[in-house]
Structures are given as structure tokens and as C-alpha cells.
Motif scaffolding. Sequence first.
Motif, mmCIF file in Angstrom:
data_model
loop_
_atom_site.group_PDB
_atom_site.id
_atom_site.type_symbol
_atom_site.label_atom_id
_atom_site.label_comp_id
_atom_site.label_asym_id
_atom_site.label_seq_id
_atom_site.Cartn_x
_atom_site.Cartn_y
_atom_site.Cartn_z
ATOM 1 N N SER A 78 0.879 -1.269 0.020
ATOM 2 C CA SER A 78 -0.066 0.063 0.133
ATOM 3 C C SER A 78 0.972 1.338 -0.261
ATOM 4 C CB SER A 78 -1.035 0.033 1.388
ATOM 5 O OG SER A 78 -1.916 -1.069 1.464
ATOM 6 N N GLN A 79 1.866 1.091 0.767
ATOM 7 C CA GLN A 79 2.785 2.375 1.034
ATOM 8 C C GLN A 79 3.468 2.781 -0.027
ATOM 9 O OE1 GLN A 79 5.858 1.912 4.052
ATOM 10 N NE2 GLN A 79 6.528 3.891 3.752
ATOM 11 N N LYS A 127 15.688 11.839 3.669
ATOM 12 C CA LYS A 127 16.792 12.741 4.142
ATOM 13 C C LYS A 127 16.793 12.637 5.800
ATOM 14 C CE LYS A 127 17.909 15.489 0.596
ATOM 15 N NZ LYS A 127 19.139 15.421 0.017
ATOM 16 N N ILE A 128 15.655 12.242 6.305
ATOM 17 C CA ILE A 128 15.587 11.746 7.535
ATOM 18 C C ILE A 128 16.510 10.658 7.707
ATOM 19 C CG2 ILE A 128 14.132 10.887 9.590
ATOM 20 C CD1 ILE A 128 11.954 12.723 8.460
ATOM 21 N N LEU A 129 16.260 9.606 7.034
ATOM 22 C CA LEU A 129 17.073 8.573 7.402
ATOM 23 C C LEU A 129 18.720 8.703 7.145
ATOM 24 C CD1 LEU A 129 15.175 5.908 5.097
ATOM 25 C CD2 LEU A 129 15.311 5.689 7.420
ATOM 26 N N GLU A 130 19.168 9.733 6.370
ATOM 27 C CA GLU A 130 20.423 10.061 6.398
ATOM 28 C C GLU A 130 21.123 10.732 7.552
ATOM 29 O OE1 GLU A 130 21.008 12.551 2.940
ATOM 30 O OE2 GLU A 130 20.547 11.123 1.537
ATOM 31 N N THR A 166 6.855 13.137 0.625
ATOM 32 C CA THR A 166 7.062 12.185 1.588
ATOM 33 C C THR A 166 8.368 11.317 1.462
ATOM 34 O OG1 THR A 166 4.652 12.034 2.230
ATOM 35 C CG2 THR A 166 5.888 10.036 2.921
ATOM 36 N N TYR A 167 8.471 10.656 0.252
ATOM 37 C CA TYR A 167 9.749 10.000 0.151
ATOM 38 C C TYR A 167 11.110 10.723 0.251
ATOM 39 C CZ TYR A 167 6.028 7.030 -1.681
ATOM 40 O OH TYR A 167 4.752 6.281 -1.929
ATOM 41 N N LEU A 168 10.738 11.970 -0.584
ATOM 42 C CA LEU A 168 12.057 12.922 -0.426
ATOM 43 C C LEU A 168 12.347 12.914 1.208
ATOM 44 C CD1 LEU A 168 11.063 15.240 -3.290
ATOM 45 C CD2 LEU A 168 12.790 13.589 -3.482
ATOM 46 N N LYS A 188 14.803 5.352 -2.306
ATOM 47 C CA LYS A 188 15.354 6.111 -3.195
ATOM 48 C C LYS A 188 14.901 6.302 -4.760
ATOM 49 C CE LYS A 188 19.740 5.684 -1.035
ATOM 50 N NZ LYS A 188 21.167 4.686 -0.903
ATOM 51 N N PHE A 189 14.203 4.910 -4.875
ATOM 52 C CA PHE A 189 13.527 4.671 -6.151
ATOM 53 C C PHE A 189 12.391 5.562 -6.439
ATOM 54 C CE2 PHE A 189 9.958 2.679 -8.450
ATOM 55 C CZ PHE A 189 10.522 2.548 -9.827
#
Length: 353
Positions: free
Chosen positions: A102-103, A245-248, A239-241, A228-229
Amino acid sequence: MNAYYSTLSGWIIPVTRAMKSLDLDPVKTLEMFDIDPAEVNDPEGRICVESLGNLFTFCNKRVGNRQFNIEVARSFHPSALHALGYAVQSAFSLQEALERVSQYKRVVSNCSNMDTYESGDELIVELVVYRYTDSGRLVLSPDLIESFLATLVQLSRDLVGGDIDPIKIQCTFERSSDDCPVVSEFFNCPIEYGCERNAVVLDLEQAKERAFGNNPAINQLHIEILNKFMSRVDKTNLTYLIESKILEELPMGAPSQADVAKQLGLSLRNLQRKLSEQGTCYKEILDNTRKRLTLSYIKQPHMSISEIGYLVGFSNVANFNRAFRRWEGCAPGEYRHNYLSTNSMVEHIHPRA
């Protein structure tokens, strides 16, 4: 003018397998509908969903009884979804796997949305199909909808070892005048037509059980690849962008909304406005990212609780413990103990080769 609706080229794999099993010529049939079989070699390749729908109609007329819809589902393997498929296979439970689909539904196609949510003792997997702007016609044909719902059922069975049937299937389209024993036998549950939604309804308790192929460390790598994809193919979805950045930044502390806005070349007010338009906010994205990372890390026994807290951006263990109780209703150590106890029971019952 209609938008171009497409789906992942990986669908060519189960489609061609289904055609072969039903004695249809895959190459000639695909060419009839301007679908290039070579597209399957491109992990990011797309095929026109209108052409795919026409192909399904043709194949069903050739074999009868909507058998092609079901045969495509039977021929499905998660690897057809590329990175998303691998993330699904390594998910902790069936529920988590379906939530992941879903996500990241945009990886699969831009023709619909998919929502996975709990309702009482049921897990609902709902397919929300878009409509063409000029005609109002659904982008996905009844054949494609039925085949996708069947694929979700096949995926569910594969993830839990085959021993699962839906509570019911719900379809917005009307029942076909043709008798379809193949469809009924495959779903092995009541099928309701003319409903307000297209959905697979599952038993929630079964969906929460641990999946055979779960691997939290590998799953986390797959999620990073997916983010990243998605940041490449869906630049309109912040949201993905933001999550990338948060993960980094998390191991060095949770980044502020202002910092992330600056990295994305946006003003703070502009970022807030764009997120509001997408029905979310920075705090929610940060919290969801921390939670998902934490649940992945805590299933890895070599990582200490305090180490996990720092890796997801908490300055002290007490704050991390409070956040974890809010997420899961128990302390991190208790959650890990329950997880490892369940794991030992599964390994005892289903020893690995």
C-alpha cells in the motif's frame, strides 16, 4: 487529454507464464497489443495499462470463464515487483507486507491507490481505482481488478505457507453472466459484487502472524532502496524525499523541519503547505520513519536498546522508551522478548533447511 496510466513492466512475467500455461502464444499476443516483451528487462520499465486491459479481455475470450485473470495470479512471484517484491518477502508479517504494498503502490502503477487497514477482527486491503478525467471510466478494467485482487490472495498464501483463505472478496463491478468456477475455487470464500469497494478481507489474527521469509536487516535495506527509487519516479510526493533525508540524518539526531526544507531547496512555509496538501505533516513522517526503523532494529538481537534509541535520533534512552510505549504499548525490552520467543517457536515448528 487523459493522463498516461501505466504499470510496472514486471507484470509481463506472470502474464507470459499464464499465456504459456493456457496454450496462448506470448510473443504474438503481446505484439498484438503493442507490449514489448523486452521491457521486462528494465527494472523501471512501464507498460500502458489500457493495452494490458485489452490483452486480458482478449485472453479471457480465448480461454473462457475469466480463467486468464486467475492464471496470472497463480503465476505471480514477488520478484515481478522488483525492489518492492523483495521488501514484501522479507516483511515481518503478512499485515506488514500488505501495508508495504500500500505504501509503495506507486512503484506498481499510477492507476490506483491501495489502503490496508484494520476493522474489528478483519484486515481490509482496499484497491481504490482512479477514473479517466474525460469519460469518468475506471482506469482498470474488471478483469484487471479481479486479477490484482487474486494476486494479493496468491501473495498472501505464498508468504504464510499457503494455509490462508480470505474472509470475503468485494468487487465494485457487477457479477458476470458467465459461471466462473475457476474464480470461485481460487478465492475459496464468498465473493460479493456491486459493492462500494474493491477489497480483499482477511482475518486480522492470521495476518499478524510471523511470515516465513521475514528478515528485519534485509528488509531495512530494501526499504532504503525503495525510498530512493520513489524519490526518482515520484518527485511530486514529498514524503519519500523527506524520509530519505531523515534516514541520512537520524544517527546524528533527528533533523529539524527547517533543516530538511533547506536541503530540499524549499522555504519552511512552502514545505509545510505542500505536506498539508498531501494530508500529512513533518512530525508524522518523522515519527513513522523512527517507528519503522525501530521495529526493524529491535528484531536484531545483537543491537542493544540504547544503541537503537540513538540510531533513530533520540538523545536519551528515557525519551526513546516513552516513544516506544506510545507506538507499541509496551517497553522495548518486552517487545523484543516476545518477538524472540515467537521466533523460537516458529523455528521449532518449521526448522530451516
